[in-house]
Write an enzyme that holds these catalytic residues in place. Structure first.
Site, PDB file in Angstrom:
ATOM      1  N   ALA A 244       0.845  -1.211   0.000  1.00  0.00           N
ATOM      2  CA  ALA A 244       0.000   0.000   0.000  1.00  0.00           C
ATOM      3  C   ALA A 244       0.876   1.255   0.000  1.00  0.00           C
ATOM      4  O   ALA A 244       1.255   1.747  -1.075  1.00  0.00           O
ATOM      5  CB  ALA A 244      -0.955  -0.048   1.190  1.00  0.00           C
ATOM      6  N   ARG A 245       1.192   1.764   1.178  1.00  0.00           N
ATOM      7  CA  ARG A 245       2.102   2.908   1.281  1.00  0.00           C
ATOM      8  C   ARG A 245       3.008   2.687   2.485  1.00  0.00           C
ATOM      9  O   ARG A 245       2.560   2.198   3.542  1.00  0.00           O
ATOM     10  CB  ARG A 245       1.329   4.215   1.463  1.00  0.00           C
ATOM     11  CG  ARG A 245       0.684   4.755   0.180  1.00  0.00           C
ATOM     12  CD  ARG A 245       1.721   5.256  -0.819  1.00  0.00           C
ATOM     13  NE  ARG A 245       1.122   5.834  -2.008  1.00  0.00           N
ATOM     14  CZ  ARG A 245       0.860   5.169  -3.145  1.00  0.00           C
ATOM     15  NH1 ARG A 245       1.146   3.890  -3.232  1.00  0.00           N
ATOM     16  NH2 ARG A 245       0.331   5.796  -4.179  1.00  0.00           N
ATOM     17  N   GLU A 274      10.458   6.410   1.365  1.00  0.00           N
ATOM     18  CA  GLU A 274      10.777   6.020  -0.006  1.00  0.00           C
ATOM     19  C   GLU A 274      11.393   7.178  -0.799  1.00  0.00           C
ATOM     20  O   GLU A 274      10.873   8.287  -0.697  1.00  0.00           O
ATOM     21  CB  GLU A 274       9.454   5.580  -0.666  1.00  0.00           C
ATOM     22  CG  GLU A 274       9.628   4.659  -1.822  1.00  0.00           C
ATOM     23  CD  GLU A 274       8.282   4.067  -2.243  1.00  0.00           C
ATOM     24  OE1 GLU A 274       7.571   3.499  -1.381  1.00  0.00           O
ATOM     25  OE2 GLU A 274       7.947   4.198  -3.430  1.00  0.00           O
ATOM     26  N   HIS A 292       8.812  -0.857  -5.096  1.00  0.00           N
ATOM     27  CA  HIS A 292       7.510  -0.265  -5.473  1.00  0.00           C
ATOM     28  C   HIS A 292       7.097  -0.693  -6.891  1.00  0.00           C
ATOM     29  O   HIS A 292       7.013   0.127  -7.802  1.00  0.00           O
ATOM     30  CB  HIS A 292       7.558   1.268  -5.350  1.00  0.00           C
ATOM     31  CG  HIS A 292       6.175   1.848  -5.138  1.00  0.00           C
ATOM     32  ND1 HIS A 292       5.929   2.959  -4.383  1.00  0.00           N
ATOM     33  CD2 HIS A 292       4.955   1.465  -5.601  1.00  0.00           C
ATOM     34  CE1 HIS A 292       4.630   3.239  -4.374  1.00  0.00           C
ATOM     35  NE2 HIS A 292       4.023   2.334  -5.118  1.00  0.00           N
TER      36      HIS A 292
HETATM   37  C1  GLV Z   1       0.864   2.972  -6.754  1.00  0.00           C
HETATM   38  O1  GLV Z   1       1.455   2.869  -5.746  1.00  0.00           O
HETATM   39  C2  GLV Z   1      -0.394   3.640  -6.899  1.00  0.00           C
HETATM   40  O2  GLV Z   1      -0.919   4.210  -5.928  1.00  0.00           O
HETATM   41  O3  GLV Z   1      -0.930   3.641  -8.013  1.00  0.00           O
END
Ligand code: GLV
Length: 326
Positions: A244-245, A274, A292
């Site tokens: 996700a993040r 990141e 990522h």
């Molecule tokens: C990728 O991380 C997105 O949010 O599309």
């Protein structure tokens, strides 16, 4: 009106390199200035281009804040080429009458595929195995060598049961996993029945799951959702997967939890700071690290660029964009 044929085609700024399909669509709608380097454009270079821009196509590495918007006084739309838009200050855009759009839907399957890839890589120790082979060290098959964890009958806890969370759970069912989820609202009855999924409070999900996979957006509420306490409440045999993040997980606490055996392993596609990665993670064998790659397939990145472009074209025409955020 086809804006490309008008006398003063609107300027469209694209802050990073995107697939040609998206650029072609944008070129049909205006004068495109696009950064063509593989690394993100320097902020001052973009800033200089923004002054007369009517539309801006941004990447998740751009910070669209007041400073950015001050430099773009004529902008009518910020089209983020990502489903997550935590890099965009949506309130500031709304206050200035700037539409914000994202790219949901088109990256669901690719991201769910990667989540399952990471889940398998961590539970079956693929990173460790690859490092062993590449090290050139002698090895031979052994009954007890690099034993991992099977998935059949194990509980997968999905945090954030949106499209990607649901697609990940759907794949995990094919591996025989039992699904529980935590989400603000209940999934549809169809989804709950098809996946035999149960909605749980976060604490219960963390305490009972064999794998926890994060799929929620990054917001003020989800900042460090997985902190030291959350990690301590997980089973010592459990794995954490984050596609996700990064800042949803307190990375320093994760390093401690992985190091002292509070959880068995983790697989990360995103990082708190990141592109920096906590140095402690690099020293650990029980974490799989990806750069990522969630939406990184040719088909998906092309679809994302085209959807972002369609959002721009719609706003410049005075229409509602297909995937608005505000
Ligand atoms: C990728 O991380 C997105 O949010 O599309």
């Amino acid at each position: 009106m086809n804006t490309s044929t008008s006398k003063n085609p609107p300027k469209i700024v694209v802050t990073g390199r995107i697939p040609e399909g998206g650029l072609d669509l944008l070129r049909s709608a205006g004068d495109v200035w696009a950064w063509s380097g593989d690394d993100p454009a320097p902020r001052d270079v973009v800033r200089d281009q923004l002054a007369d821009a009517k539309a801006v196509v941004t990447l998740l590495s751009d910070q669209v804040d007041d400073d950015f918007l001050d430099a773009a006084p004529n902008a009518r739309v910020v089209a983020n080429v990502a489903v997550g838009y935590n890099n965009v200050d949506v309130d500031a855009c709304t206050a200035r009458g700037v539409r914000v759009t994202n790219t949901p839907g088109v990256l669901t399957e690719a991201t769910a595929d990667l989540a399952i890839g990471l889940l398998l890589a961590s539970t079956r120790r693929l990173g460790e195995g690859e490092r062993l082979i590449r090290s050139g060290a002698e090895w031979k098959w052994g009954m007890f060598m690099m034993l991992g964890t099977g998935l059949q009958g194990r509980q997968l806890g999905i945090v954030g049961m949106g499209e990607i969370g649901t697609a990940t759970a759907t794949r995990a069912r094919a591996f025989g996993m039992d699904i529980v989820y935590h989400n603000r609202s209940a999934a549809s009855a169809e989804v709950e029945q098809r996946l035999e999924a149960r909605r749980l409070p976060l604490d219960d999900l963390l305490a009972g799951s064999d794998v926890v996979s994060l799929h929620c957006p990054y917001t003020a509420e989800t900042h460090h959702l997985i902190d030291a306490d959350a990690l301590a409440s997980m089973k010592s045999s459990a794995y954490l997967v984050n596609t996700a993040r990064g800042p949803i997980v307190e990375e320093a606490a994760l390093v401690d939890a992985l190091g002292d055996g509070a959880i068995a392993g983790a697989a990360l596609d995103v990082y708190e700071h990141e592109p920096d990665v906590h140095p402690g993670l690099l020293d650990l064998d029980n974490v799989v690290l990806a750069p990522h790659l969630g939406s990184a397939t040719v088909e998906t990145r092309t679809a994302m660029a085209e959807l972002a472009a369609r959002n721009v074209v719609a706003v410049l025409r005075g229409d509602d964009p297909p995937t608005p955020v505000n």
